[in-house]
Design a protein around this motif. Structure first.
Motif, PDB file in Angstrom:
ATOM      1  N   PRO A   1      11.927 -21.044  92.273  1.00 17.14           N
ATOM      2  CA  PRO A   1      11.808 -21.717  90.985  1.00 17.14           C
ATOM      3  C   PRO A   1      10.848 -22.904  91.045  1.00 17.14           C
ATOM      4  N   GLY A   2      10.234 -23.166  89.930  1.00 17.01           N
ATOM      5  CA  GLY A   2       9.495 -24.412  89.769  1.00 17.01           C
ATOM      6  C   GLY A   2      10.436 -25.503  89.300  1.00 17.01           C
ATOM      7  N   VAL A   3       9.940 -26.437  88.522  1.00 16.17           N
ATOM      8  CA  VAL A   3      10.774 -27.533  88.027  1.00 16.17           C
ATOM      9  C   VAL A   3      11.684 -26.979  86.933  1.00 16.17           C
ATOM     10  N   THR A   4      12.990 -26.992  87.206  1.00 20.03           N
ATOM     11  CA  THR A   4      13.963 -26.330  86.342  1.00 20.03           C
ATOM     12  C   THR A   4      15.036 -27.311  85.908  1.00 20.03           C
ATOM     13  N   GLU A   5      15.512 -27.157  84.696  1.00 20.60           N
ATOM     14  CA  GLU A   5      16.516 -28.061  84.128  1.00 20.60           C
ATOM     15  C   GLU A   5      17.901 -27.778  84.725  1.00 20.60           C
ATOM     16  N   THR A   6      18.237 -28.513  85.781  1.00 18.33           N
ATOM     17  CA  THR A   6      19.536 -28.390  86.435  1.00 18.33           C
ATOM     18  C   THR A   6      20.068 -29.785  86.726  1.00 18.33           C
ATOM     19  N   ASP A   7      21.317 -29.840  87.210  1.00 21.95           N
ATOM     20  CA  ASP A   7      21.890 -31.131  87.593  1.00 21.95           C
ATOM     21  C   ASP A   7      21.063 -31.794  88.689  1.00 21.95           C
ATOM     22  N   MET A   8      20.519 -31.005  89.593  1.00 20.90           N
ATOM     23  CA  MET A   8      19.717 -31.543  90.679  1.00 20.90           C
ATOM     24  C   MET A   8      18.489 -32.278  90.146  1.00 20.90           C
ATOM     25  N   ASN A   9      17.984 -31.796  89.019  1.00 19.49           N
ATOM     26  CA  ASN A   9      16.806 -32.398  88.407  1.00 19.49           C
ATOM     27  C   ASN A   9      17.186 -33.166  87.144  1.00 19.49           C
ATOM     28  N   ALA A  10      18.218 -33.980  87.268  1.00 18.93           N
ATOM     29  CA  ALA A  10      18.705 -34.731  86.108  1.00 18.93           C
ATOM     30  C   ALA A  10      17.644 -35.667  85.537  1.00 18.93           C
ATOM     31  N   TRP A  11      16.658 -36.017  86.354  1.00 16.01           N
ATOM     32  CA  TRP A  11      15.588 -36.894  85.879  1.00 16.01           C
ATOM     33  C   TRP A  11      14.778 -36.275  84.750  1.00 16.01           C
ATOM     34  N   LEU A  12      14.929 -34.961  84.533  1.00 16.73           N
ATOM     35  CA  LEU A  12      14.232 -34.329  83.418  1.00 16.73           C
ATOM     36  C   LEU A  12      14.814 -34.741  82.068  1.00 16.73           C
ATOM     37  N   SER A  13      15.984 -35.411  82.086  1.00 18.74           N
ATOM     38  CA  SER A  13      16.556 -35.889  80.825  1.00 18.74           C
ATOM     39  C   SER A  13      15.704 -37.004  80.207  1.00 18.74           C
ATOM     40  N   ASP A  14      14.850 -37.613  81.020  1.00 20.90           N
ATOM     41  CA  ASP A  14      13.891 -38.595  80.511  1.00 20.90           C
ATOM     42  C   ASP A  14      12.781 -37.829  79.781  1.00 20.90           C
ATOM     43  N   SER A  15      12.661 -38.048  78.491  1.00 22.81           N
ATOM     44  CA  SER A  15      11.714 -37.270  77.696  1.00 22.81           C
ATOM     45  C   SER A  15      10.273 -37.442  78.164  1.00 22.81           C
ATOM     46  N   ASN A  16       9.941 -38.608  78.666  1.00 25.51           N
ATOM     47  CA  ASN A  16       8.579 -38.832  79.159  1.00 25.51           C
ATOM     48  C   ASN A  16       8.302 -38.013  80.409  1.00 25.51           C
ATOM     49  N   VAL A  17       9.298 -37.933  81.288  1.00 25.24           N
ATOM     50  CA  VAL A  17       9.143 -37.134  82.510  1.00 25.24           C
ATOM     51  C   VAL A  17       9.058 -35.656  82.154  1.00 25.24           C
ATOM     52  N   ALA A  18       9.930 -35.220  81.259  1.00 27.67           N
ATOM     53  CA  ALA A  18       9.911 -33.822  80.845  1.00 27.67           C
ATOM     54  C   ALA A  18       8.567 -33.449  80.231  1.00 27.67           C
ATOM     55  N   GLN A  19       7.992 -34.359  79.464  1.00 27.25           N
ATOM     56  CA  GLN A  19       6.686 -34.088  78.869  1.00 27.25           C
ATOM     57  C   GLN A  19       5.602 -34.017  79.933  1.00 27.25           C
ATOM     58  N   ALA A  20       5.713 -34.874  80.954  1.00 23.65           N
ATOM     59  CA  ALA A  20       4.726 -34.846  82.035  1.00 23.65           C
ATOM     60  C   ALA A  20       4.776 -33.511  82.765  1.00 23.65           C
ATOM     61  N   ILE A  21       5.984 -32.989  83.007  1.00 21.42           N
ATOM     62  CA  ILE A  21       6.112 -31.677  83.645  1.00 21.42           C
ATOM     63  C   ILE A  21       5.567 -30.586  82.737  1.00 21.42           C
ATOM     64  N   SER A  22       5.860 -30.687  81.463  1.00 26.56           N
ATOM     65  CA  SER A  22       5.352 -29.708  80.505  1.00 26.56           C
ATOM     66  C   SER A  22       3.833 -29.675  80.520  1.00 26.56           C
ATOM     67  N   ASP A  23       3.223 -30.845  80.644  1.00 25.42           N
ATOM     68  CA  ASP A  23       1.764 -30.931  80.658  1.00 25.42           C
ATOM     69  C   ASP A  23       1.152 -30.319  81.913  1.00 25.42           C
ATOM     70  N   LEU A  24       1.961 -30.180  82.960  1.00 21.82           N
ATOM     71  CA  LEU A  24       1.488 -29.585  84.212  1.00 21.82           C
ATOM     72  C   LEU A  24       1.770 -28.086  84.299  1.00 21.82           C
ATOM     73  N   THR A  25       2.391 -27.540  83.243  1.00 18.53           N
ATOM     74  CA  THR A  25       2.842 -26.150  83.251  1.00 18.53           C
ATOM     75  C   THR A  25       2.116 -25.367  82.168  1.00 18.53           C
ATOM     76  N   ALA A  26       1.526 -24.243  82.539  1.00 16.88           N
ATOM     77  CA  ALA A  26       0.723 -23.474  81.595  1.00 16.88           C
ATOM     78  C   ALA A  26       1.518 -23.059  80.361  1.00 16.88           C
ATOM     79  N   LEU A  27       2.804 -22.735  80.551  1.00 16.83           N
ATOM     80  CA  LEU A  27       3.621 -22.316  79.418  1.00 16.83           C
ATOM     81  C   LEU A  27       4.249 -23.493  78.677  1.00 16.83           C
ATOM     82  N   GLY A  28       3.974 -24.707  79.125  1.00 16.38           N
ATOM     83  CA  GLY A  28       4.265 -25.885  78.324  1.00 16.38           C
ATOM     84  C   GLY A  28       5.692 -26.372  78.289  1.00 16.38           C
TER      85      GLY A  28
END
Length: 255
Positions: free
Chosen positions: A186-213
């Motif tokens: 898996p790449g960066v996936t929304e799980t408890d381990m990656n709770a930092w994705l709850s930060d909308s700015n971080v989630a957007q940064a990951i989205s910007d690095l992913t072709a499917l957005g």
């Protein structure tokens, strides 16, 4: 994809996140799923109840991994629940991340704990599972994209690299029995381990690095595991599939 009716499957770490999604998808395909969990009994019971409410079959088995006797505890419960049936599918999903285990701060205790769960457990669970698995079985290991892109948490990355090597070696040795062994990464996936994705700015940064957005979701991984477990994947062996929406392919292009 063909179904898994009549098959049995063990999914480690199946009480939440990616493991839960895998368990639910395999059950939806008709497999009897053994939901392994380490400590969260209520979460595991909820997975079993959800599967059963949807018409599937499942039961939970508790076993803390990374401690003495962990495999014996797991298989005592597993074999009791299977009641003489073989184990057709093994998904080594369980894994832990220690964010403090970097090159600057990692301790021997941290190293041993991460490797005990992420590497030792899959090795000896698989060793035991192979005695119950018929020829033509399926083994799927859940690794991580950190085996090819760099992160500070070096111990976790090393453990997942070891798991990739384990998969290839196992695919080679079990080929004579028609057992396939593949890795889902898996790449960066929304799980408890990656709770930092709850930060909308971080989630957007990951989205910007992913072709499917967007970051991945557990179901994105569960669907791929179901493919590897199916007859449709009978000629796929010893492979690592990156399931990440096109992470780090390059700058996203404006539409």
């Amino acid at each position: 994809m063909t179904g898994l009716t009549g098959k049995t499957a063990l999914v480690t770490g199946a009480s939440r996140g990616i493991g839960r999604a895998i368990a639910e998808r395999l059950a939806a395909e008709g497999a009897l799923v053994v939901v392994h969990y380490g400590s969260n009994e209520s979460a595991a019971k909820d997975v079993v109840a959800t599967i059963q409410a949807a018409g599937g079959q499942a039961f939970a088995v508790r076993a803390e991994l990374g401690v003495d006797g962990d495999v014996d505890t797991l298989f005592t419960g597993l074999e009791a629940g299977l009641a003489g049936r073989p184990l057709d599918i093994l998904v080594n999903n369980v894994g832990i991340m220690d964010y403090d285990a970097t090159i600057d701060t990692a301790t021997q205790k941290q190293f041993e704990h991460v490797f005990a769960i992420n590497v030792r457990a899959p090795l000896f669970i698989t060793q035991r599972a192979l005695t119950l698995m018929p020829d033509g079985g399926r083994i799927i290991n859940v690794s991580s994209g950190v085996t090819w892109f760099a992160i500070p948490e070096i111990v976790y990355a090393m453990s997942k690299g070891a798991l990739n090597v384990f998969s290839r070696s196992l695919a080679h040795t079990q080929g004579a029995r028609g057992i396939t062994v593949n890795t889902v990464s898996p790449g960066v996936t929304e799980t408890d381990m990656n709770a930092w994705l709850s930060d909308s700015n971080v989630a957007q940064a990951i989205s910007d690095l992913t072709a499917l957005g967007r970051p991945g979701k557990p179901a994105d991984i569960g669907d791929v595991v179901a493919f590897f477990a199916s007859e449709d994947a009978r000629w796929v062996n010893g492979q690592t599939l990156e399931v990440n929406g096109g992470l780090f392919l390059g700058p996203r292009l404006a539409r």
